[in-house]
Design a protein around this motif. Structure first.
Motif, PDB file in Angstrom:
ATOM      1  N   THR A 167      29.745  60.491  34.402  1.00 18.59           N
ATOM      2  CA  THR A 167      29.349  60.226  35.781  1.00 18.59           C
ATOM      3  C   THR A 167      30.175  59.084  36.369  1.00 18.59           C
ATOM      4  OG1 THR A 167      27.661  58.577  35.261  1.00 18.59           O
ATOM      5  CG2 THR A 167      27.000  60.901  35.153  1.00 18.59           C
ATOM      6  N   ARG A 168      29.943  58.787  37.627  1.00 17.53           N
ATOM      7  CA  ARG A 168      30.667  57.706  38.295  1.00 17.53           C
ATOM      8  C   ARG A 168      30.485  56.379  37.568  1.00 17.53           C
ATOM      9  NH1 ARG A 168      28.120  60.618  42.396  1.00 17.53           N
ATOM     10  NH2 ARG A 168      29.435  61.459  44.069  1.00 17.53           N
ATOM     11  N   ASP A 169      29.289  56.165  37.032  1.00 19.82           N
ATOM     12  CA  ASP A 169      28.989  54.887  36.367  1.00 19.82           C
ATOM     13  C   ASP A 169      29.745  54.703  35.058  1.00 19.82           C
ATOM     14  OD1 ASP A 169      27.240  54.277  38.422  1.00 19.82           O
ATOM     15  OD2 ASP A 169      25.485  55.098  37.364  1.00 19.82           O
ATOM     16  N   ASP A 170      30.357  55.762  34.550  1.00 26.24           N
ATOM     17  CA  ASP A 170      31.066  55.673  33.276  1.00 26.24           C
ATOM     18  C   ASP A 170      32.494  55.150  33.417  1.00 26.24           C
ATOM     19  OD1 ASP A 170      29.003  56.612  31.565  1.00 26.24           O
ATOM     20  OD2 ASP A 170      29.375  58.652  32.281  1.00 26.24           O
ATOM     21  N   PHE A 171      32.940  54.901  34.637  1.00 23.89           N
ATOM     22  CA  PHE A 171      34.301  54.390  34.839  1.00 23.89           C
ATOM     23  C   PHE A 171      34.284  52.887  35.077  1.00 23.89           C
ATOM     24  CE2 PHE A 171      34.431  58.851  36.011  1.00 23.89           C
ATOM     25  CZ  PHE A 171      35.564  59.289  35.326  1.00 23.89           C
ATOM     26  N   GLN A 172      35.305  52.236  34.614  1.00 24.05           N
ATOM     27  CA  GLN A 172      35.422  50.801  34.879  1.00 24.05           C
ATOM     28  C   GLN A 172      35.590  50.555  36.377  1.00 24.05           C
ATOM     29  OE1 GLN A 172      38.526  48.768  32.641  1.00 24.05           O
ATOM     30  NE2 GLN A 172      38.692  47.157  34.170  1.00 24.05           N
ATOM     31  N   LYS A 203      49.101  50.837  37.363  1.00 26.04           N
ATOM     32  CA  LYS A 203      48.041  50.102  38.042  1.00 26.04           C
ATOM     33  C   LYS A 203      46.668  50.694  37.745  1.00 26.04           C
ATOM     34  CE  LYS A 203      50.985  48.579  41.879  1.00 26.04           C
ATOM     35  NZ  LYS A 203      51.204  48.614  43.347  1.00 26.04           N
ATOM     36  N   TYR A 204      46.650  51.997  37.461  1.00 26.77           N
ATOM     37  CA  TYR A 204      45.408  52.685  37.105  1.00 26.77           C
ATOM     38  C   TYR A 204      45.665  53.570  35.893  1.00 26.77           C
ATOM     39  CZ  TYR A 204      43.662  51.006  41.546  1.00 26.77           C
ATOM     40  OH  TYR A 204      43.271  50.185  42.580  1.00 26.77           O
ATOM     41  N   ASP A 205      44.598  53.809  35.125  1.00 24.73           N
ATOM     42  CA  ASP A 205      44.740  54.595  33.898  1.00 24.73           C
ATOM     43  C   ASP A 205      44.858  56.086  34.192  1.00 24.73           C
ATOM     44  OD1 ASP A 205      44.337  52.294  32.115  1.00 24.73           O
ATOM     45  OD2 ASP A 205      42.295  52.324  32.928  1.00 24.73           O
ATOM     46  N   ILE A 206      44.043  56.560  35.131  1.00 21.58           N
ATOM     47  CA  ILE A 206      44.067  57.981  35.491  1.00 21.58           C
ATOM     48  C   ILE A 206      44.078  58.124  37.009  1.00 21.58           C
ATOM     49  CG2 ILE A 206      42.864  58.708  33.395  1.00 21.58           C
ATOM     50  CD1 ILE A 206      40.340  59.056  35.195  1.00 21.58           C
ATOM     51  N   GLY A 207      44.529  59.294  37.455  1.00 22.70           N
ATOM     52  CA  GLY A 207      44.511  59.602  38.870  1.00 22.70           C
ATOM     53  C   GLY A 207      44.105  61.049  39.063  1.00 22.70           C
ATOM     54  N   CYS A 231      38.494  59.183  29.208  1.00 24.11           N
ATOM     55  CA  CYS A 231      38.521  58.580  30.548  1.00 24.11           C
ATOM     56  C   CYS A 231      37.356  57.615  30.770  1.00 24.11           C
ATOM     57  CB  CYS A 231      38.496  59.663  31.622  1.00 24.11           C
ATOM     58  SG  CYS A 231      39.952  60.732  31.628  1.00 24.11           S
ATOM     59  N   ARG A 232      36.371  57.666  29.904  1.00 27.83           N
ATOM     60  CA  ARG A 232      35.248  56.737  30.023  1.00 27.83           C
ATOM     61  C   ARG A 232      35.755  55.302  29.945  1.00 27.83           C
ATOM     62  NH1 ARG A 232      30.259  59.330  29.005  1.00 27.83           N
ATOM     63  NH2 ARG A 232      30.479  61.438  28.114  1.00 27.83           N
ATOM     64  N   GLY A 233      35.227  54.472  30.843  1.00 29.15           N
ATOM     65  CA  GLY A 233      35.590  53.059  30.835  1.00 29.15           C
ATOM     66  C   GLY A 233      36.972  52.767  31.406  1.00 29.15           C
ATOM     67  N   LYS A 234      37.628  53.768  31.948  1.00 25.70           N
ATOM     68  CA  LYS A 234      38.985  53.578  32.466  1.00 25.70           C
ATOM     69  C   LYS A 234      38.972  53.366  33.976  1.00 25.70           C
ATOM     70  CE  LYS A 234      40.973  54.290  28.447  1.00 25.70           C
ATOM     71  NZ  LYS A 234      39.795  54.626  27.611  1.00 25.70           N
ATOM     72  N   ARG A 235      40.129  52.942  34.480  1.00 23.91           N
ATOM     73  CA  ARG A 235      40.317  52.724  35.925  1.00 23.91           C
ATOM     74  C   ARG A 235      40.859  54.012  36.537  1.00 23.91           C
ATOM     75  NH1 ARG A 235      44.721  48.601  35.660  1.00 23.91           N
ATOM     76  NH2 ARG A 235      45.204  49.964  33.905  1.00 23.91           N
TER      77      ARG A 235
END
Length: 308
Positions: free
Chosen positions: A179-184, A207-211, A150-154
């Protein structure tokens, strides 16, 4: 001045001459007065379901419950529909919502800011008196197989005030060093109401990678999407379930009457079963503010605060 006085005398005489002598006359006693009667309107008790779903779904889930509470308590209880989580909290603080049904994250914020107090919580078919969040992705996404992927994902979450749809998954990410900073990107479902469904639909549409959603949401969107299109990547720890609370200053007799009525619901009774089935509740049990200390600990763990 004399001329004007003469004119008014003439007008008065003309008016007297124009009266029909055959019409009856009435004597009016101006010394007798009667106060106007004002129709009294019973004070209503407002009840609101935190708008995690669309207003129509919130109504379908709880309108039988509200009708039951009216009958059982004799109180004029009516359901109202705030548009947002933040709006729900503010209306509790303004005294516009007397009885609130909300997730524990929203509840502890209302308790901290406005003095709301828990008096009951629900038992669900799955999880009992606890519930959890889920992290979802498209089933055909080959790039996301573990939490680390999930790192770098939307990421689209339900709302900053959502427990199962944001706080609990964020706590799970933090426990894995994410952490929060690890997501795109971290986005929240737009618009009023229906936020849980919107997360699922946005992920399904790519539209998003994960939810992140609360467990049970996928059952609500059956019919809107092919359930096979969504995969549950991970589930959070269990937290105390959704809570009924009262605003600060609400008459304790009202709170006790509602609490007693809620706890009297018995799924084995034929007239109670439809009420509980619609609300996806098995039973209602007593609750106190300290039941939600684990949620406060989760907020502290991610570096959050209630001082807003």
């Amino acid at each position: 001045m004399l001329r004007l006085h003469t004119v008014w005398i003439g007008v008065a005489l003309c008016m007297l001459a124009g009266c029909d002598p055959g019409e009856p006359t009435y004597k009016v006693d101006l010394s007798v007065r009667e106060s106007p009667r004002i129709q009294q309107v019973d004070h209503s008790i407002t009840y609101a379901y935190l708008p995690q779903y669309s207003h129509s779904v919130s109504y379908q889930k709880h309108h039988r419950l509200v009708e039951y509470l009216r009958r059982k308590t004799g109180l004029n209880i009516r359901q109202i529909f705030p548009d947002t989580f933040d709006g729900h909290m503010k209306m509790v603080g303004q005294g516009k919502i007397d009885l609130s049904f909300a997730n524990p994250y929203i509840y502890i914020q209302m308790a901290h800011r406005y003095g709301a107090r828990a008096f009951a919580r629900i038992v669900e078919k799955e999880g009992g008196d606890q519930y959890r969040g889920q992290i979802i992705c498209r089933a055909d996404n080959p790039h996301i197989q573990t939490l680390n992927d999930c790192r770098g994902k939307r990421w689209i979450a339900v709302d900053p005030g959502s427990g199962g749809g944001y706080l609990f998954p964020l706590t799970l990410f933090y426990s894995h060093g994410i952490t929060r900073d690890d997501f795109q990107e971290i986005a929240f479902a737009p618009g009023p109401g229906g936020k849980q469904e919107k997360v699922v639909l946005a992920v399904c549409a790519g539209k998003y990678d994960i939810g992140t959603i609360r467990q049970g949401t996928l059952d609500v969107v059956v019919g809107k999407i092919d359930p096979r299109a969504i995969r549950v990547l991970a589930e959070t720890a269990w937290y105390p379930g959704w809570v009924f609370s009262s605003r600060s200053g609400l008459d304790p007799d009202i709170v006790n009457a509602v609490k007693t009525a809620l706890r009297a619901l018995d799924i084995r009774q034929p007239d109670h079963q439809p009420i509980l089935d619609d609300a996806q509740i098995v039973a209602v049990i007593a609750s106190v503010d300290a039941d939600y200390d684990t949620v406060r600990e989760a907020i502290e763990y991610i570096g959050g605060t209630l001082n807003q």
